[in-house]
Design an enzyme around this catalytic site. Structure first.
Site, PDB file in Angstrom:
ATOM      1  N   ASN A 173     -41.047  19.111  14.867  1.00 50.82           N
ATOM      2  CA  ASN A 173     -39.778  19.430  15.497  1.00 50.82           C
ATOM      3  C   ASN A 173     -39.750  20.949  15.659  1.00 50.82           C
ATOM      4  OD1 ASN A 173     -37.162  19.866  16.231  1.00 50.82           O
ATOM      5  ND2 ASN A 173     -36.258  18.662  14.577  1.00 50.82           N
TER       6      ASN A 173
ATOM      7  N   ARG B  98     -40.716  15.993  18.757  1.00 52.25           N
ATOM      8  CA  ARG B  98     -39.327  15.807  19.154  1.00 52.25           C
ATOM      9  C   ARG B  98     -39.082  16.666  20.394  1.00 52.25           C
ATOM     10  NH1 ARG B  98     -33.952  18.470  16.891  1.00 52.25           N
ATOM     11  NH2 ARG B  98     -32.483  17.139  17.984  1.00 52.25           N
TER      12      ARG B  98
ATOM     13  N   HIS C 138     -28.811  13.524  19.774  1.00 51.63           N
ATOM     14  CA  HIS C 138     -28.986  12.834  18.475  1.00 51.63           C
ATOM     15  C   HIS C 138     -29.465  11.397  18.670  1.00 51.63           C
ATOM     16  CE1 HIS C 138     -25.357  15.494  17.146  1.00 51.63           C
ATOM     17  NE2 HIS C 138     -26.486  16.145  16.918  1.00 51.63           N
TER      18      HIS C 138
ATOM     19  N   ARG D 276     -18.853  24.047  16.698  1.00 50.78           N
ATOM     20  CA  ARG D 276     -18.534  23.715  18.100  1.00 50.78           C
ATOM     21  C   ARG D 276     -17.196  22.986  18.166  1.00 50.78           C
ATOM     22  NH1 ARG D 276     -24.089  20.647  19.201  1.00 50.78           N
ATOM     23  NH2 ARG D 276     -24.703  21.381  17.151  1.00 50.78           N
TER      24      ARG D 276
ATOM     25  N   LEU E   7     -19.095  21.664   5.211  1.00 54.53           N
ATOM     26  CA  LEU E   7     -17.976  20.808   4.813  1.00 54.53           C
ATOM     27  C   LEU E   7     -17.735  20.802   3.306  1.00 54.53           C
ATOM     28  CD1 LEU E   7     -16.186  18.850   6.630  1.00 54.53           C
ATOM     29  CD2 LEU E   7     -17.174  17.100   5.192  1.00 54.53           C
ATOM     30  N   ARG E   8     -18.805  21.034   2.523  1.00 58.64           N
ATOM     31  CA  ARG E   8     -18.618  21.076   1.068  1.00 58.64           C
ATOM     32  C   ARG E   8     -17.632  22.172   0.674  1.00 58.64           C
ATOM     33  NH1 ARG E   8     -24.979  20.403   0.498  1.00 58.64           N
ATOM     34  NH2 ARG E   8     -24.723  21.593   2.410  1.00 58.64           N
TER      35      ARG E   8
ATOM     36  N   ILE F 258     -22.901  14.872   6.631  1.00 54.97           N
ATOM     37  CA  ILE F 258     -21.501  14.607   6.292  1.00 54.97           C
ATOM     38  C   ILE F 258     -21.251  13.097   6.186  1.00 54.97           C
ATOM     39  CG2 ILE F 258     -19.137  14.803   7.149  1.00 54.97           C
ATOM     40  CD1 ILE F 258     -20.037  17.502   8.464  1.00 54.97           C
TER      41      ILE F 258
ATOM     42  N   GLU G 137     -34.808  10.908  11.159  1.00 55.38           N
ATOM     43  CA  GLU G 137     -35.288  11.121  12.528  1.00 55.38           C
ATOM     44  C   GLU G 137     -36.811  11.242  12.563  1.00 55.38           C
ATOM     45  OE1 GLU G 137     -31.997  14.047  12.664  1.00 55.38           O
ATOM     46  OE2 GLU G 137     -32.060  13.666  14.814  1.00 55.38           O
TER      47      GLU G 137
HETATM   48  P1  AMP Z   1     -27.252  17.675   8.739  1.00 56.22           P
HETATM   49  O1  AMP Z   1     -27.126  18.423  10.038  1.00 56.22           O
HETATM   50  O2  AMP Z   1     -27.327  16.196   8.916  1.00 56.22           O
HETATM   51  O3  AMP Z   1     -28.326  18.215   7.831  1.00 56.22           O
HETATM   52  O4  AMP Z   1     -25.865  17.935   7.953  1.00 56.22           O
HETATM   53  C1  AMP Z   1     -25.571  19.197   7.420  1.00 56.22           C
HETATM   54  C2  AMP Z   1     -24.125  19.244   6.974  1.00 56.22           C
HETATM   55  O5  AMP Z   1     -23.818  18.166   6.082  1.00 56.22           O
HETATM   56  C3  AMP Z   1     -23.796  20.488   6.150  1.00 56.22           C
HETATM   57  O6  AMP Z   1     -23.453  21.563   6.969  1.00 56.22           O
HETATM   58  C4  AMP Z   1     -22.606  20.035   5.332  1.00 56.22           C
HETATM   59  O7  AMP Z   1     -21.440  20.326   6.053  1.00 56.22           O
HETATM   60  C5  AMP Z   1     -22.735  18.543   5.235  1.00 56.22           C
HETATM   61  N1  AMP Z   1     -23.023  18.078   3.874  1.00 56.22           N
HETATM   62  C6  AMP Z   1     -24.206  18.043   3.225  1.00 56.22           C
HETATM   63  N2  AMP Z   1     -24.065  17.549   1.980  1.00 56.22           N
HETATM   64  C7  AMP Z   1     -22.741  17.292   1.815  1.00 56.22           C
HETATM   65  C8  AMP Z   1     -21.931  16.774   0.735  1.00 56.22           C
HETATM   66  N3  AMP Z   1     -22.450  16.430  -0.437  1.00 56.22           N
HETATM   67  N4  AMP Z   1     -20.616  16.634   0.958  1.00 56.22           N
HETATM   68  C9  AMP Z   1     -20.058  16.979   2.137  1.00 56.22           C
HETATM   69  N5  AMP Z   1     -20.765  17.459   3.187  1.00 56.22           N
HETATM   70  C10 AMP Z   1     -22.079  17.620   3.029  1.00 56.22           C
END
Ligand code: AMP
Length: 394
Positions: free
Chosen positions: A7, A90, A179, A238, A280-281, A328, A381
């Site tokens: 990727n 990818r 996605h 975004r 989000l954490r 998330i 993915e």
């Molecule tokens: P991804 O693009 O699928 O890797 O998702 C990344 C995002 O997932 C991060 O920016 C966080 O906002 C969210 N995330 C990861 N772990 C957690 C968690 N334990 N609780 C809440 N949000 C999470």
């Protein structure tokens, strides 16, 4: 057969070596900060977890470093570059030219290049990865897996914008979707799990980027991202859906130039714009402490998802399951709970205890009497790319 999944991004290359058909992960890694003095290489195998820092001038050098690690007599996992049967790439944008995974030829590379106008931040880097891999793995087959391919089944009524026809016919302005590899992967997992003869599901990919897909009998029929990955849900940085006239207001009244508007809507908006936090954490932790902006942002985020669920149930005239996936979707019980509360009209009833359990497997988090299933399915993915590349040559 060993499949190397690549990727290739603007300043990074993610990779995984996966053995197929056993789906065994042999090693994985990430080359970051390409083009900068302090490049970083992460390389993980069963017995090694290596982090190196060194300058990585360009993608060619980055991929060469990866090959050196793969071949290393002590830390490596292959003896010869010919041990790689297929390199699966990818590619973010396949335009309308690619509805399926394809073997790479000169013609395919040319088309990926032409489509670059639709994904200027992604396709040129994906192409660079392909060219470099062809030189480094001369005897491997090279396959392109397109993020847009899963959306080639969208009906015209869902993929067209209500703008003059010529913009579609002459300039290809339409919904492409993104996605797709993730939506396809979790759709297949959900259908295996549900074992239904006919199915209507909604897949909800909530990561840094967020999107939803309505899927009837395994085929996408509507999707929340559009011509670019900006539409729809509220994302990390975004905005998702906004009234497009805001753009004109920013330019004509507030004096923004177009670059600034673009940066504002793609890098400074979404959860970051609402709260000051992207992850989000952090937002959940602040909300728990009573931060009003964070509480509102969580509520807005979930509300937008709810609206799309409503729209897609109407589009499909029914719903068997909703599927949460990505960072998330897989990890935030808070967002899942906010999305699923007060959704009796759709037969959605979340089990609070199951929602709070953690697992890396597929799991059902609805109550036993919930008419609609609520599933959490970890996305993968890279594995989907390996599966598609393997299927292509077998
Ligand atoms: P991804 O693009 O699928 O890797 O998702 C990344 C995002 O997932 C991060 O920016 C966080 O906002 C969210 N995330 C990861 N772990 C957690 C968690 N334990 N609780 C809440 N949000 C999470």
């Amino acid at each position: 057969m060993n499949i190397l999944v690549i990727n290739s991004g603007s300043s990074s290359i993610k990779f995984q070596l996966i053995q197929m058909p056993s789906e065994t992960l042999v090693c994985s890694g990430l080359v970051e900060r390409i083009g900068e003095k302090d490049g970083i290489i992460n390389y993980i195998t069963d017995s090694n977890n290596i982090k190196l820092t060194c300058p990585i001038k360009n993608h060619n050098v980055g991929l060469k470093r990866i090959v050196e690690l793969l071949l290393d007599p002590e830390k490596g996992v292959i003896e010869n570059t010919d041990d790689i049967g297929i390199v699966g790439h990818r590619v973010v944008h396949g335009g309308n030219s690619f509805s399926n995974t394809t073997l790479i030829s000169e013609d395919v590379k040319q088309k990926i290049k032409e489509i670059s106008a639709l994904a200027p931040l992604h396709n040129p880097n994906n192409l660079e990865g392909i060219v470099v891999a062809e030189a480094l793995f001369p005897n491997a087959k090279q396959a392109a897996i397109f993020d847009t391919a899963f959306f080639q089944t969208l009906p015209e009524k869902a993929k067209r914008y209500a703008i003059p026809n010529s913009l579609y016919t002459d300039h290809n302005i339409q919904v492409y979707g993104f996605h797709g590899t993730s939506h396809k992967y979790v759709t297949e997992k959900a259908l295996q799990y549900l074992k239904l003869k006919t199915s209507k599901i909604i897949t909800i990919h909530l990561g840094n980027g967020c999107s939803m897909t309505a899927v009837v009998n395994g085929k996408s029929v509507d999707h929340s991202l559009g011509f670019t990955p900006s539409n729809g849900l509220i994302m990390g940085t975004r905005s998702g859906d906004i009234d497009h006239a805001i753009v004109f207001y920013l330019v004509t009244v507030l004096g923004f130039d177009l670059d600034k508007v673009n940066t504002l809507l793609t890098k400074e908006s979404g959860m970051l714009g609402l709260t000051g936090y992207n992850d989000l954490r952090d937002i959940q932790a602040q909300a728990e402490k009573g931060n009003k902006d964070c509480k509102l942002a969580l509520a807005m985020n979930a509300y937008r998802i709810k609206k799309y669920i409503g729209a897609y149930v109407a589009a499909m005239n029914g719903i068997d399951a909703i599927v949460f996936t990505a960072g998330i979707g897989e990890n935030s019980s808070v967002i899942r709970q906010l999305v699923c509360e007060d959704m009796d009209v759709f037969g959605i009833h979340l089990d609070a205890v199951k929602n709070n359990l953690r697992s890396s497997n597929i799991r059902e988090i609805n109550t036993t009497d919930s008419k609609t299933k609520v599933l959490v399915i970890p996305t993968n993915e890279e594995l989907e790319i390996a599966k598609q590349a393997y299927e292509l040559v077998h």
